[in-house]
Design a protein around this motif. Structure first.
Motif, PDB file in Angstrom:
ATOM      1  N   UNK A  74      57.432  36.468 -32.453  1.00 44.37           N
ATOM      2  CA  UNK A  74      57.029  37.304 -33.580  1.00 44.37           C
ATOM      3  C   UNK A  74      55.914  38.287 -33.316  1.00 44.37           C
ATOM      4  N   UNK A  75      55.703  38.655 -32.067  1.00 50.46           N
ATOM      5  CA  UNK A  75      54.634  39.615 -31.826  1.00 50.46           C
ATOM      6  C   UNK A  75      54.635  40.181 -30.431  1.00 50.46           C
ATOM      7  N   UNK A  76      53.854  41.232 -30.268  1.00 51.84           N
ATOM      8  CA  UNK A  76      53.600  41.833 -28.960  1.00 51.84           C
ATOM      9  C   UNK A  76      52.123  42.206 -28.953  1.00 51.84           C
ATOM     10  N   UNK A  77      51.444  41.911 -27.854  1.00 50.86           N
ATOM     11  CA  UNK A  77      49.999  42.056 -27.805  1.00 50.86           C
ATOM     12  C   UNK A  77      49.586  42.922 -26.622  1.00 50.86           C
ATOM     13  N   UNK A  78      48.401  43.515 -26.751  1.00 52.95           N
ATOM     14  CA  UNK A  78      47.832  44.285 -25.650  1.00 52.95           C
ATOM     15  C   UNK A  78      47.187  43.361 -24.623  1.00 52.95           C
ATOM     16  N   UNK A  98      58.889  36.899 -22.784  1.00 54.38           N
ATOM     17  CA  UNK A  98      57.973  37.845 -23.426  1.00 54.38           C
ATOM     18  C   UNK A  98      58.072  39.217 -22.779  1.00 54.38           C
ATOM     19  N   UNK A  99      58.025  39.267 -21.456  1.00 59.21           N
ATOM     20  CA  UNK A  99      58.077  40.553 -20.764  1.00 59.21           C
ATOM     21  C   UNK A  99      59.465  41.187 -20.850  1.00 59.21           C
ATOM     22  N   UNK A 100      60.505  40.351 -20.894  1.00 58.58           N
ATOM     23  CA  UNK A 100      61.871  40.884 -21.014  1.00 58.58           C
ATOM     24  C   UNK A 100      62.089  41.555 -22.368  1.00 58.58           C
ATOM     25  N   UNK A 101      61.305  41.169 -23.358  1.00 60.30           N
ATOM     26  CA  UNK A 101      61.432  41.762 -24.688  1.00 60.30           C
ATOM     27  C   UNK A 101      60.791  43.146 -24.763  1.00 60.30           C
ATOM     28  N   UNK A 102      60.146  43.547 -23.664  1.00 56.09           N
ATOM     29  CA  UNK A 102      59.497  44.857 -23.640  1.00 56.09           C
ATOM     30  C   UNK A 102      58.002  44.798 -23.848  1.00 56.09           C
ATOM     31  N   UNK A 103      57.468  43.607 -24.088  1.00 56.70           N
ATOM     32  CA  UNK A 103      56.029  43.431 -24.281  1.00 56.70           C
ATOM     33  C   UNK A 103      55.369  43.315 -22.907  1.00 56.70           C
ATOM     34  N   UNK A 104      54.379  44.154 -22.644  1.00 53.23           N
ATOM     35  CA  UNK A 104      53.698  44.161 -21.350  1.00 53.23           C
ATOM     36  C   UNK A 104      52.189  44.021 -21.543  1.00 53.23           C
ATOM     37  N   UNK A 105      51.726  42.850 -21.974  1.00 53.09           N
ATOM     38  CA  UNK A 105      50.292  42.678 -22.199  1.00 53.09           C
ATOM     39  C   UNK A 105      49.526  42.506 -20.893  1.00 53.09           C
ATOM     40  N   UNK A 106      48.231  42.744 -20.950  1.00 53.81           N
ATOM     41  CA  UNK A 106      47.351  42.376 -19.851  1.00 53.81           C
ATOM     42  C   UNK A 106      47.105  40.886 -19.990  1.00 53.81           C
ATOM     43  N   UNK A 107      47.444  40.111 -18.970  1.00 55.13           N
ATOM     44  CA  UNK A 107      47.363  38.659 -19.058  1.00 55.13           C
ATOM     45  C   UNK A 107      46.162  38.144 -18.266  1.00 55.13           C
ATOM     46  N   UNK A 108      45.366  37.310 -18.931  1.00 51.42           N
ATOM     47  CA  UNK A 108      44.274  36.587 -18.284  1.00 51.42           C
ATOM     48  C   UNK A 108      44.610  35.102 -18.368  1.00 51.42           C
ATOM     49  N   UNK A 109      44.588  34.438 -17.225  1.00 48.70           N
ATOM     50  CA  UNK A 109      45.013  33.030 -17.169  1.00 48.70           C
ATOM     51  C   UNK A 109      43.856  32.185 -16.629  1.00 48.70           C
ATOM     52  N   UNK A 110      43.278  31.343 -17.493  1.00 52.59           N
ATOM     53  CA  UNK A 110      42.191  30.438 -17.111  1.00 52.59           C
ATOM     54  C   UNK A 110      42.730  29.009 -17.113  1.00 52.59           C
ATOM     55  N   UNK A 111      42.627  28.325 -15.978  1.00 51.34           N
ATOM     56  CA  UNK A 111      43.161  26.965 -15.938  1.00 51.34           C
ATOM     57  C   UNK A 111      42.632  26.201 -14.734  1.00 51.34           C
ATOM     58  N   UNK A 112      42.692  24.872 -14.827  1.00 43.99           N
ATOM     59  CA  UNK A 112      42.223  24.017 -13.734  1.00 43.99           C
ATOM     60  C   UNK A 112      43.279  23.024 -13.269  1.00 43.99           C
ATOM     61  N   UNK A 113      44.480  23.114 -13.800  1.00 45.12           N
ATOM     62  CA  UNK A 113      45.529  22.203 -13.364  1.00 45.12           C
ATOM     63  C   UNK A 113      46.014  22.578 -11.958  1.00 45.12           C
ATOM     64  N   UNK A 114      46.349  21.566 -11.203  1.00 49.26           N
ATOM     65  CA  UNK A 114      46.699  21.773  -9.797  1.00 49.26           C
ATOM     66  C   UNK A 114      47.857  22.744  -9.622  1.00 49.26           C
ATOM     67  N   UNK A 115      48.875  22.613 -10.464  1.00 50.06           N
ATOM     68  CA  UNK A 115      50.054  23.468 -10.316  1.00 50.06           C
ATOM     69  C   UNK A 115      49.710  24.942 -10.539  1.00 50.06           C
ATOM     70  N   UNK A 116      48.776  25.221 -11.449  1.00 52.86           N
ATOM     71  CA  UNK A 116      48.362  26.597 -11.704  1.00 52.86           C
ATOM     72  C   UNK A 116      47.544  27.136 -10.542  1.00 52.86           C
TER      73      UNK A 116
END
Length: 367
Positions: A74-78, A98-116
């Motif tokens: 239900x949304x698209x963000x900057x 999300x990106x396939x829908x045409x939404x191209x936000x600037x993504x910031x990803x903060x995480x500490x899980x091993x897989x990330x």
């Protein structure tokens, strides 16, 4: 200035066109709530991130890896800021959608899980994202980042970050900073339990707003402050009820624990279908005084395996099971790891795989 109803609506519409749209997606637990509150404070109070001088509100949505796609509906963000959510296959699929829908936000990803951490370069390359990863809890990573750009957090946020570090049990802050009081740690844990019990997005948002508020605890004459106090009290009450229920269920389930390799397997399918399975696994670990693998079923008929240990065995066992193709969407930390049991795996196949994985993990640790 009196805008009138039509004028105010027109003003808000004009502001919405000028404002960048910012979405914060945080995990349901204390670390995710506190990290989200830090970001709200950085944007709406300090006006320093994700863009300087921003006066526009943030949109807040809680999520887990399995519900990330719901958070993007239900949304698209900057700007999209993801906090404390492991980069599983489900998260990747949600970002792809999300990106396939045409939404191209600037993504910031903060995480500490091993897989990330392991996938950080991949995330940056595929989504032109900026990742902030490390072994410390996510709220600690956010604190370090915000301080590096000149943001001074409130005493409340600092205390909550310290409490999250104690709860998560890792990172430099939990080792070197003992400023978190027992009461604040209990409060942070209570908030986490209350949210995990309810899974109420609006309640999650209220806790984030409370944590990011500049109002001191002792302010009680302001209606909003009284609301915050009631919110905290509710969290403590829910936490006490949850602790009691989990302890009672864990005591009964511990009697059914089956030795499989170097751990105890507890089958709680049909006996526990609520939130809080990780807390239940931790309670079983304390009762059995050894590494535990807890098998639970979810409302969508999927099965989760949660492994709890004390010396880093949990993640090693989970990684072995992932390599064997027994579990998918591996997540968690050194001492509590989880994954979705692959469809079609029989109970015997699962037990055999757990036995082999535990032997390999304990052989690696030299125990």
């Amino acid at each position: 200035m009196n805008w009138g109803s039509a004028g105010a609506g027109g003003f808000r519409a004009a502001m919405s066109e000028q404002c960048p749209k910012i979405l914060i997606v945080g995990d349901w637990d204390a670390d995710g709530i506190i990290a989200s509150a830090e970001m709200v404070y950085a944007n709406e109070v300090a006006k320093a991130f994700p863009i300087k001088g921003n006066k526009c509100p943030t949109e807040l949505r809680p999520a887990s890896p399995r519900t990330m796609s719901e958070a993007f509906k239900g949304g698209c963000w900057d700007y999209v800021i993801i906090l404390d959510i492991p980069f599983t296959q489900e998260v990747e699929a949600s970002l792809d959608q999300l990106t396939a829908s045409g939404c191209r936000p600037k993504i910031y990803y903060f995480d500490h899980h091993k897989i990330t951490i392991e996938k950080s370069t991949y995330i940056e390359g595929k989504y032109s994202a900026v990742t902030f990863i490390g072994l410390s809890p996510t709220s600690v990573l956010v604190k370090v980042f915000l301080e590096s750009i000149g943001v001074k957090l409130t005493p409340r946020l600092k205390d909550l970050v310290s409490s999250a570090a104690v709860l998560e049990g890792g990172g430099w802050l939990s080792r070197n900073n003992r400023s978190a009081t027992e009461g604040m740690v209990k409060l942070a844990a209570s908030i986490s339990k209350a949210i995990n019990q309810s899974k109420d997005p609006e309640l999650w948002r209220k806790y984030v707003q409370w944590a990011s508020s500049v109002l001191p605890f002792e302010v009680s004459v302001v209606p909003s402050a009284r609301d915050y106090e009631n919110l905290v009290s509710k969290g403590l009450e829910v936490s006490e009820r949850s602790d009691k229920e989990i302890k009672e269920v864990a005591t009964g389930l511990a009697m059914t624990a089956k030795a499989v390799g170097f751990l105890k397997l507890v089958d709680a399918r049909g006996k526990w279908n609520k939130s809080g399975a990780s807390a239940l696994a931790s309670a079983l670990y304390k009762i059995t005084r050894g590494t535990v693998a807890l098998l639970v079923s979810k409302s969508d008929d999927t099965e989760l395996l949660i492994i709890r240990s004390g010396h880093g065995e949990a993640m090693r066992i989970a990684e072995e099971l992932f390599k064997q193709g027994v579990i998918e969407d591996l997540g968690g930390h050194e001492n509590i790891a989880s994954g979705r049991v692959r469809k079609g795996i029989s109970d015997k196949e699962l037990e055999d795989a757990i036995r082999k994985a535990s032997l390999a993990a304990f052989r690696f640790s030299g125990q």
